[in-house]
Design a protein around this motif. Structure first.
Motif, PDB file in Angstrom:
ATOM      1  N   GLU A  22      -7.312   3.676  -3.518  1.00  0.00           N
ATOM      2  CA  GLU A  22      -8.510   3.786  -1.817  1.00  0.00           C
ATOM      3  C   GLU A  22      -8.478   4.996  -1.455  1.00  0.00           C
ATOM      4  O   GLU A  22      -7.626   5.515  -1.336  1.00  0.00           O
ATOM      5  CB  GLU A  22      -7.682   3.051  -0.914  1.00  0.00           C
ATOM      6  CG  GLU A  22      -8.731   2.477   0.575  1.00  0.00           C
ATOM      7  CD  GLU A  22      -7.994   2.123   1.452  1.00  0.00           C
ATOM      8  OE1 GLU A  22      -8.035   2.922   2.864  1.00  0.00           O
ATOM      9  OE2 GLU A  22      -7.274   0.981   0.658  1.00  0.00           O
TER      10      GLU A  22
ATOM     11  N   TRP B  74       1.409  -0.933  -0.011  1.00  0.00           N
ATOM     12  CA  TRP B  74       0.084  -0.223   0.162  1.00  0.00           C
ATOM     13  C   TRP B  74       0.718   0.975  -0.567  1.00  0.00           C
ATOM     14  O   TRP B  74       2.140   1.516   0.755  1.00  0.00           O
ATOM     15  CB  TRP B  74      -0.888  -0.169   1.137  1.00  0.00           C
ATOM     16  CG  TRP B  74      -1.602  -1.083   0.974  1.00  0.00           C
ATOM     17  CD1 TRP B  74      -3.200  -1.630   1.176  1.00  0.00           C
ATOM     18  CD2 TRP B  74      -1.484  -2.252   1.896  1.00  0.00           C
ATOM     19  NE1 TRP B  74      -4.155  -2.695   1.213  1.00  0.00           N
ATOM     20  CE2 TRP B  74      -2.585  -2.884   2.034  1.00  0.00           C
ATOM     21  CE3 TRP B  74      -0.138  -2.796   1.929  1.00  0.00           C
ATOM     22  CZ2 TRP B  74      -2.610  -3.997   2.059  1.00  0.00           C
ATOM     23  CZ3 TRP B  74      -0.514  -4.505   2.707  1.00  0.00           C
ATOM     24  CH2 TRP B  74      -1.560  -4.911   3.110  1.00  0.00           C
TER      25      TRP B  74
ATOM     26  N   ILE C  24     -13.727   3.868   3.719  1.00  0.00           N
ATOM     27  CA  ILE C  24     -13.503   3.128   2.254  1.00  0.00           C
ATOM     28  C   ILE C  24     -13.638   2.964   1.091  1.00  0.00           C
ATOM     29  O   ILE C  24     -14.713   2.544   0.752  1.00  0.00           O
ATOM     30  CB  ILE C  24     -12.984   1.567   3.028  1.00  0.00           C
ATOM     31  CG1 ILE C  24     -12.384   1.780   4.823  1.00  0.00           C
ATOM     32  CG2 ILE C  24     -11.455   1.346   2.146  1.00  0.00           C
ATOM     33  CD1 ILE C  24     -12.654   0.402   5.365  1.00  0.00           C
ATOM     34  N   SER C  25     -13.217   3.425   0.061  1.00  0.00           N
ATOM     35  CA  SER C  25     -13.579   3.501  -1.317  1.00  0.00           C
ATOM     36  C   SER C  25     -12.565   3.006  -2.122  1.00  0.00           C
ATOM     37  O   SER C  25     -11.636   3.593  -1.412  1.00  0.00           O
ATOM     38  CB  SER C  25     -13.874   5.298  -1.502  1.00  0.00           C
ATOM     39  OG  SER C  25     -14.073   5.353  -2.579  1.00  0.00           O
ATOM     40  N   MET C  26     -13.197   2.370  -2.963  1.00  0.00           N
ATOM     41  CA  MET C  26     -12.222   1.742  -3.370  1.00  0.00           C
ATOM     42  C   MET C  26     -12.542   1.579  -4.990  1.00  0.00           C
ATOM     43  O   MET C  26     -13.526   1.269  -5.523  1.00  0.00           O
ATOM     44  CB  MET C  26     -11.974   0.127  -3.181  1.00  0.00           C
ATOM     45  CG  MET C  26     -11.334  -0.280  -1.694  1.00  0.00           C
ATOM     46  SD  MET C  26     -11.428  -1.799  -1.337  1.00  0.00           S
ATOM     47  CE  MET C  26     -13.618  -2.111  -1.080  1.00  0.00           C
TER      48      MET C  26
ATOM     49  N   TRP D  44      -2.594   0.702  -4.333  1.00  0.00           N
ATOM     50  CA  TRP D  44      -2.880  -0.697  -3.855  1.00  0.00           C
ATOM     51  C   TRP D  44      -1.546  -1.167  -5.510  1.00  0.00           C
ATOM     52  O   TRP D  44      -1.661  -1.148  -5.948  1.00  0.00           O
ATOM     53  CB  TRP D  44      -3.688  -1.808  -4.158  1.00  0.00           C
ATOM     54  CG  TRP D  44      -4.848  -1.193  -3.216  1.00  0.00           C
ATOM     55  CD1 TRP D  44      -4.429  -0.381  -1.638  1.00  0.00           C
ATOM     56  CD2 TRP D  44      -6.100  -2.055  -2.420  1.00  0.00           C
ATOM     57  NE1 TRP D  44      -5.635  -0.466  -1.539  1.00  0.00           N
ATOM     58  CE2 TRP D  44      -6.872  -1.635  -1.991  1.00  0.00           C
ATOM     59  CE3 TRP D  44      -6.431  -2.797  -3.659  1.00  0.00           C
ATOM     60  CZ2 TRP D  44      -7.922  -2.055  -1.029  1.00  0.00           C
ATOM     61  CZ3 TRP D  44      -7.822  -3.800  -3.273  1.00  0.00           C
ATOM     62  CH2 TRP D  44      -8.282  -3.124  -2.163  1.00  0.00           C
TER      63      TRP D  44
ATOM     64  N   THR E  80      -9.781   6.412   2.126  1.00  0.00           N
ATOM     65  CA  THR E  80     -10.420   6.601   3.099  1.00  0.00           C
ATOM     66  C   THR E  80     -10.555   7.222   3.690  1.00  0.00           C
ATOM     67  O   THR E  80      -9.435   8.788   4.195  1.00  0.00           O
ATOM     68  CB  THR E  80      -9.503   5.127   3.974  1.00  0.00           C
ATOM     69  OG1 THR E  80      -9.485   4.259   3.459  1.00  0.00           O
ATOM     70  CG2 THR E  80     -10.012   4.655   5.585  1.00  0.00           C
TER      71      THR E  80
END
Length: 268
Positions: free
Chosen positions: A110, A69, A130-132, A92, A112
């Motif tokens: 991501e 990360w 948490i947004s991905m 990531w 967050t």
């Protein structure tokens, strides 16, 4: 404390993008990092065993194999109300997915947000969103491949001998496989300086797969709101519409009654 810089145990299991320590109301550290039984466990964290691009497995974010990360930005957000919000943008990457020059390519962006609220009625709420969004086509994530299906949002907390679990239906006994879905899990026991502690995990009802089944452990492990639906089957991340997971942690000194706890549920 949010860990943005990568850290490791003598070079092993390097990790970033997690919360440790999480403090109790009296200053007691509630979480563990690099526990000897599972060195890859780390405080409050969110990670998945299965990470694929198409049919290619590109690492294991849970056990931290061929995966990393990279926190590319952090900022304090100004929001209404007295709480404090930190936003982290995290890329990531995996050495198993590189360009022709061997440079790891971004897989997921991501974003967050972590909001710490003021103490209220001897309870402190911490919201984590948490947004991905996938940065490559056919990106999928999933939990463990076995019947446990664990992965996603997890809490590695120090577990006293008298630890107890409960939800809106009453006491809960951990089992090897996930226990029945519930709106929250409350963990209590004798550990803090004043003799007791409590931590409640509340998933938002708009999370995919809600209500979550739970992986619960009485010792030497983490507590996990199992996601995706169920965890053992990978699900895709969109390149256009983010997948958003939201959780609320309640830090308290004693077991909360259902009436007390409901005052801290999301506005849903």
């Amino acid at each position: 404390v949010y860990n943005a810089q990568e850290t490791s145990w003598e070079g092993a299991v390097p990790r970033a993008n997690y919360i440790h320590p999480l403090f109790g109301l009296d200053g007691t550290v509630l979480t563990e990092d690099f526990p000897q039984d599972h060195l890859h466990h780390r405080g409050i964290f969110w990670a998945w065993h299965q990470l694929y691009v198409g049919d290619q497995r590109i690492g294991d974010g849970w056990e931290i194999k061929d995966f990393s990360w990279r926190v590319v930005a952090m900022d304090t957000l100004n929001r209404k109300g007295p709480g404090k919000t930190l936003q982290a943008n995290v890329v990531w990457e995996s050495p198993a997915y590189t360009n022709e020059q061997g440079v790891p390519q971004p897989l997921v962006m991501e974003r967050t947000e972590m909001t710490v609220h003021p103490l209220k009625n001897h309870v402190r709420a911490v919201d984590i969103a948490i947004s991905m969004k996938a940065l490559v086509p056919q990106m999928t994530i999933g939990g463990s491949e076995d019947e446990k299906g664990y992965g996603g949002f997890s809490a590695r907390i120090i577990l006293p001998e008298d630890v107890e679990f409960s939800n809106e239906h009453g006491s809960v006994l951990p089992t090897n496989t996930p226990v029945d879905p519930s709106a929250w899990i409350q963990v209590t026991g004798s550990m803090a300086h004043n003799g007791s502690f409590g931590l409640t995990i509340i998933p938002h009802k708009e999370n995919p797969g809600y209500p979550h089944p739970w992986i619960l452990r009485e010792k030497a492990s983490m507590q996990n709101a199992v996601y995706p639906f169920p965890g053992r089957h990978p699900v895709p991340l969109s390149m256009e519409i983010p997948t958003v997971l939201r959780y609320r942690l309640l830090v308290h000194e004693k077991k909360l009654s259902d009436e007390e706890l409901r005052k801290f549920l999301y506005d849903q």
